[in-house]
Design an enzyme around this catalytic site. Structure first.
Site, PDB file in Angstrom:
ATOM      1  N   GLY A  18       0.856  -1.188   0.000  1.00  0.00           N
ATOM      2  CA  GLY A  18       0.000   0.000   0.000  1.00  0.00           C
ATOM      3  C   GLY A  18       0.884   1.226   0.000  1.00  0.00           C
ATOM      4  O   GLY A  18       2.040   1.166   0.410  1.00  0.00           O
ATOM      5  N   CYS A  22       1.732   9.732   3.497  1.00  0.00           N
ATOM      6  CA  CYS A  22       2.820   9.960   4.459  1.00  0.00           C
ATOM      7  C   CYS A  22       3.754   8.774   4.529  1.00  0.00           C
ATOM      8  O   CYS A  22       4.605   8.690   5.403  1.00  0.00           O
ATOM      9  CB  CYS A  22       2.231  10.193   5.840  1.00  0.00           C
ATOM     10  SG  CYS A  22       1.415   8.720   6.406  1.00  0.00           S
ATOM     11  N   GLU A  90      -1.981  -5.564  12.088  1.00  0.00           N
ATOM     12  CA  GLU A  90      -2.600  -6.771  11.530  1.00  0.00           C
ATOM     13  C   GLU A  90      -2.783  -6.570  10.017  1.00  0.00           C
ATOM     14  O   GLU A  90      -3.009  -5.437   9.558  1.00  0.00           O
ATOM     15  CB  GLU A  90      -3.939  -7.041  12.214  1.00  0.00           C
ATOM     16  CG  GLU A  90      -4.857  -5.850  12.292  1.00  0.00           C
ATOM     17  CD  GLU A  90      -5.995  -6.081  13.280  1.00  0.00           C
ATOM     18  OE1 GLU A  90      -6.384  -5.129  13.957  1.00  0.00           O
ATOM     19  OE2 GLU A  90      -6.503  -7.214  13.353  1.00  0.00           O
ATOM     20  N   LEU A  91      -2.679  -7.694   9.296  1.00  0.00           N
ATOM     21  CA  LEU A  91      -2.788  -7.640   7.842  1.00  0.00           C
ATOM     22  C   LEU A  91      -4.254  -7.552   7.445  1.00  0.00           C
ATOM     23  O   LEU A  91      -5.074  -8.310   7.956  1.00  0.00           O
ATOM     24  CB  LEU A  91      -2.154  -8.911   7.258  1.00  0.00           C
ATOM     25  CG  LEU A  91      -1.813  -8.885   5.768  1.00  0.00           C
ATOM     26  CD1 LEU A  91      -0.647  -7.933   5.505  1.00  0.00           C
ATOM     27  CD2 LEU A  91      -1.497 -10.267   5.255  1.00  0.00           C
ATOM     28  N   GLU A  96      -7.709  -1.356   0.842  1.00  0.00           N
ATOM     29  CA  GLU A  96      -8.458  -0.132   1.188  1.00  0.00           C
ATOM     30  C   GLU A  96      -9.847  -0.133   0.547  1.00  0.00           C
ATOM     31  O   GLU A  96     -10.012  -0.595  -0.593  1.00  0.00           O
ATOM     32  CB  GLU A  96      -7.670   1.090   0.700  1.00  0.00           C
ATOM     33  CG  GLU A  96      -6.320   1.240   1.388  1.00  0.00           C
ATOM     34  CD  GLU A  96      -5.428   2.275   0.713  1.00  0.00           C
ATOM     35  OE1 GLU A  96      -4.288   2.451   1.154  1.00  0.00           O
ATOM     36  OE2 GLU A  96      -5.888   2.908  -0.273  1.00  0.00           O
ATOM     37  N   ASP A 135     -10.234  12.430  10.050  1.00  0.00           N
ATOM     38  CA  ASP A 135      -9.724  12.174   8.692  1.00  0.00           C
ATOM     39  C   ASP A 135     -10.312  10.886   8.120  1.00  0.00           C
ATOM     40  O   ASP A 135      -9.604  10.059   7.543  1.00  0.00           O
ATOM     41  CB  ASP A 135      -8.186  12.078   8.735  1.00  0.00           C
ATOM     42  CG  ASP A 135      -7.582  12.133   7.332  1.00  0.00           C
ATOM     43  OD1 ASP A 135      -6.444  11.669   7.165  1.00  0.00           O
ATOM     44  OD2 ASP A 135      -8.284  12.594   6.414  1.00  0.00           O
ATOM     45  N   LYS A 137     -11.814   8.674   5.548  1.00  0.00           N
ATOM     46  CA  LYS A 137     -11.940   8.670   4.088  1.00  0.00           C
ATOM     47  C   LYS A 137     -11.699   7.243   3.609  1.00  0.00           C
ATOM     48  O   LYS A 137     -11.147   6.422   4.357  1.00  0.00           O
ATOM     49  CB  LYS A 137     -10.928   9.642   3.471  1.00  0.00           C
ATOM     50  CG  LYS A 137      -9.497   9.397   3.882  1.00  0.00           C
ATOM     51  CD  LYS A 137      -8.586  10.517   3.388  1.00  0.00           C
ATOM     52  CE  LYS A 137      -7.151  10.294   3.871  1.00  0.00           C
ATOM     53  NZ  LYS A 137      -6.274  11.427   3.549  1.00  0.00           N
ATOM     54  N   GLU A 139      -9.554   5.750   1.939  1.00  0.00           N
ATOM     55  CA  GLU A 139      -8.183   5.217   2.054  1.00  0.00           C
ATOM     56  C   GLU A 139      -7.903   4.731   3.475  1.00  0.00           C
ATOM     57  O   GLU A 139      -7.022   3.911   3.693  1.00  0.00           O
ATOM     58  CB  GLU A 139      -7.155   6.302   1.706  1.00  0.00           C
ATOM     59  CG  GLU A 139      -7.231   6.800   0.271  1.00  0.00           C
ATOM     60  CD  GLU A 139      -8.255   7.918   0.100  1.00  0.00           C
ATOM     61  OE1 GLU A 139      -8.063   8.763  -0.773  1.00  0.00           O
ATOM     62  OE2 GLU A 139      -9.274   7.939   0.836  1.00  0.00           O
ATOM     63  N   ASN A 140      -8.657   5.265   4.438  1.00  0.00           N
ATOM     64  CA  ASN A 140      -8.408   4.904   5.842  1.00  0.00           C
ATOM     65  C   ASN A 140      -9.375   3.872   6.375  1.00  0.00           C
ATOM     66  O   ASN A 140      -9.471   3.672   7.584  1.00  0.00           O
ATOM     67  CB  ASN A 140      -8.463   6.176   6.714  1.00  0.00           C
ATOM     68  CG  ASN A 140      -7.280   7.080   6.459  1.00  0.00           C
ATOM     69  OD1 ASN A 140      -6.262   6.626   5.947  1.00  0.00           O
ATOM     70  ND2 ASN A 140      -7.424   8.357   6.747  1.00  0.00           N
ATOM     71  N   ASP A 156      -5.317   5.166  10.567  1.00  0.00           N
ATOM     72  CA  ASP A 156      -4.739   6.499  10.379  1.00  0.00           C
ATOM     73  C   ASP A 156      -5.309   7.534  11.330  1.00  0.00           C
ATOM     74  O   ASP A 156      -6.245   8.253  11.001  1.00  0.00           O
ATOM     75  CB  ASP A 156      -4.922   6.966   8.930  1.00  0.00           C
ATOM     76  CG  ASP A 156      -4.067   8.204   8.673  1.00  0.00           C
ATOM     77  OD1 ASP A 156      -3.773   8.496   7.518  1.00  0.00           O
ATOM     78  OD2 ASP A 156      -3.681   8.871   9.661  1.00  0.00           O
ATOM     79  N   THR A 175     -12.157  33.493  35.505  1.00  0.00           N
ATOM     80  CA  THR A 175     -13.026  34.629  35.237  1.00  0.00           C
ATOM     81  C   THR A 175     -13.318  34.661  33.738  1.00  0.00           C
ATOM     82  O   THR A 175     -12.405  34.546  32.925  1.00  0.00           O
ATOM     83  CB  THR A 175     -12.365  35.969  35.658  1.00  0.00           C
ATOM     84  OG1 THR A 175     -13.030  37.011  34.919  1.00  0.00           O
ATOM     85  CG2 THR A 175     -10.871  36.000  35.285  1.00  0.00           C
TER      86      THR A 175
HETATM   87  C1  LIG Z   1      -1.627   4.112  11.243  1.00  0.00           C
HETATM   88  C2  LIG Z   1      -1.697   4.485   9.820  1.00  0.00           C
HETATM   89  N1  LIG Z   1      -1.423   5.690   9.382  1.00  0.00           N
HETATM   90  N2  LIG Z   1      -1.017   6.650  10.214  1.00  0.00           N
HETATM   91  C3  LIG Z   1      -0.554   7.803   9.642  1.00  0.00           C
HETATM   92  N3  LIG Z   1      -0.045   8.710  10.307  1.00  0.00           N
HETATM   93  N4  LIG Z   1      -0.711   7.927   8.299  1.00  0.00           N
HETATM   94  O1  LIG Z   1      -0.727   9.210   7.834  1.00  0.00           O
HETATM   95  C4  LIG Z   1      -2.006   3.486   8.797  1.00  0.00           C
HETATM   96  C5  LIG Z   1      -2.381   3.894   7.530  1.00  0.00           C
HETATM   97  C6  LIG Z   1      -2.654   2.952   6.557  1.00  0.00           C
HETATM   98  C7  LIG Z   1      -2.549   1.597   6.842  1.00  0.00           C
HETATM   99  N5  LIG Z   1      -2.772   0.714   5.800  1.00  0.00           N
HETATM  100  C8  LIG Z   1      -2.681  -0.644   5.895  1.00  0.00           C
HETATM  101  O2  LIG Z   1      -2.418  -1.263   6.925  1.00  0.00           O
HETATM  102  C9  LIG Z   1      -2.879  -1.365   4.650  1.00  0.00           C
HETATM  103  C10 LIG Z   1      -3.071  -0.827   3.391  1.00  0.00           C
HETATM  104  C11 LIG Z   1      -3.189  -1.929   2.534  1.00  0.00           C
HETATM  105  C12 LIG Z   1      -3.394  -2.043   1.151  1.00  0.00           C
HETATM  106  C13 LIG Z   1      -3.455  -3.323   0.591  1.00  0.00           C
HETATM  107  C14 LIG Z   1      -3.321  -4.478   1.379  1.00  0.00           C
HETATM  108  C15 LIG Z   1      -3.110  -4.338   2.745  1.00  0.00           C
HETATM  109  N6  LIG Z   1      -2.961  -5.468   3.583  1.00  0.00           N
HETATM  110  O3  LIG Z   1      -2.802  -5.353   4.830  1.00  0.00           O
HETATM  111  O4  LIG Z   1      -3.010  -6.637   3.034  1.00  0.00           O
HETATM  112  C16 LIG Z   1      -3.050  -3.070   3.317  1.00  0.00           C
HETATM  113  N7  LIG Z   1      -2.873  -2.701   4.626  1.00  0.00           N
HETATM  114  C17 LIG Z   1      -2.185   1.200   8.121  1.00  0.00           C
HETATM  115  C18 LIG Z   1      -1.921   2.144   9.090  1.00  0.00           C
END
Ligand SMILES: C/C(=N\NC(=N)NO)c1ccc(NC(=O)c2cc3cccc([N+](=O)[O-])c3[nH]2)cc1
Length: 323
Positions: A18, A22, A90-91, A96, A135, A137, A139-140, A156, A175
């Protein structure tokens, strides 16, 4: 980039699965068990300034390690170097939600309802712990498998804020003479803050049902910001004709500009569209699998503990202490 030695000793990091604004997500294998994990690598330089970065990250890591809900991503491990954070998670093999909706054009209503209910429960848990996500969305939102019927997890917490209720209370004890109006109006109370997540869930539900975003620069002459400020979205007939009126009602009640008039998470959970026993059973089976098998498993559990208690009580009878 140089991975932390202790991370490398415990995990074998392999291909990228992925990519985020960031940082990236890599597939990892725990060397001792061969269990698969996802490792989110967050580049510190992506943050606006050193100060904010550290503060945000500290808050985020604190939240990630503190939250415990089936629909919130769980952190296994955490490492950091000068330039990056490494979060072992965890996977989530379904990837997304963003890509799922894109590949299916739009989700069918029962799948959208199952996912939306889980998002509501995740955000309800955050809010009850004084955390605003801020946040939400596609993607999260991560999916646990390639199947339509699957567990979702919110991730995220970079933009998340822990509601400083205590700060507001202390302020109101002093006050009031020099305090600005917004300190007293809804702008600074928890109600207003939490409502931003309800709006985002409305956008998420719109995207799941319609397959396109409610506010977008390609719609009409207004900027996206103006469309949002006016709460002007369009349900294109071709995409929405097969969506039920109840589902549309949930969207319309969340995409309300005035936060005080917007439907809350609790109200959304009570909405008729979500009083769907079949969906609720499926969601609870996914969220709480250990409760699986209803009476049977539970009965086994009770039987063994009561058996243990009975034995224990017997021994205590002869004065032997249990520790
Ligand atoms: C904690 C966090 N972000 N924190 C942050 N500050 N980002 O700006 C965070 C953000 C995104 C993810 N994404 C995944 O764990 C994640 C994306 C993805 C895509 C295909 C397949 C898998 N997968 O686990 O098989 C995926 N896992 C996991 C954690």
């Amino acid at each position: 980039s140089s991975l932390p030695r202790d991370l490398q000793e415990k995990y074998l990091l392999t291909r990228r699965i992925g990519i985020g604004v960031c940082g990236e997500v890599r597939l990892a294998f725990e060397r001792s068990t061969c269990r698969k994990f996802a490792v989110k690598i967050i580049n510190k330089k992506n943050f606006q300034s050193e100060g904010t970065a550290t503060r945000n990250a500290k808050t985020e890591i604190e939240i990630l390690q503190r939250v415990d809900h089936p629909c919130l991503i769980k952190t296994e491990d955490f490492y950091q170097t000068e330039e990056s954070f490494y979060i072992v998670l965890e996977l989530m093999e379904g990837g997304e939600l963003f890509h799922r909706v894109k590949s299916k054009q739009q989700l069918n209503e029962s799948v959208a309802k199952l996912y939306f209910y889980q998002m509501l429960r995740a955000v309800q848990y955050l809010h009850s712990n004084g955390i605003i996500h801020r946040d939400l969305k596609p993607e999260n939102i991560l999916l646990s498998s390639q199947d339509d019927v699957c567990l979702i997890k919110v991730t995220d917490f970079n933009q998340s804020r822990i509601l400083e209720e205590a700060v507001l209370m202390r302020t109101l004890c002093g006050t009031p003479s020099y305090l600005a109006p917004e300190v007293f109006t809804h702008a600074s109370t928890t109600g207003y803050g939490l409502a931003v997540d309800a709006w985002s869930l409305g956008v998420l539900l719109f995207v799941c049902l319609g397959g396109y975003p409610p506010f977008h620069e390609s719609f009409g002459h207004q900027s996206v910001t103006d469309q949002i400020i006016r709460g002007e979205f369009t349900m294109v007939q071709s995409k929405w004709k097969s969506v039920s009126d109840q589902a549309k009602d949930v969207v319309r009640k969340l995409l309300v500009v005035d936060p005080m008039k917007r439907m809350s998470i609790e109200e959304a959970l009570q909405h008729p569209w979500l009083q769907d026993q079949k969906m609720l059973e499926t969601a609870h089976r996914l969220m709480y699998p250990s409760a699986e098998g209803g009476g049977a498993a539970a009965a086994m559990e009770v039987e063994s503990t009561s058996g243990r208690n009975l034995r224990k009580r017997g021994r205590e009878g002869d004065g032997e202490e249990q520790h």
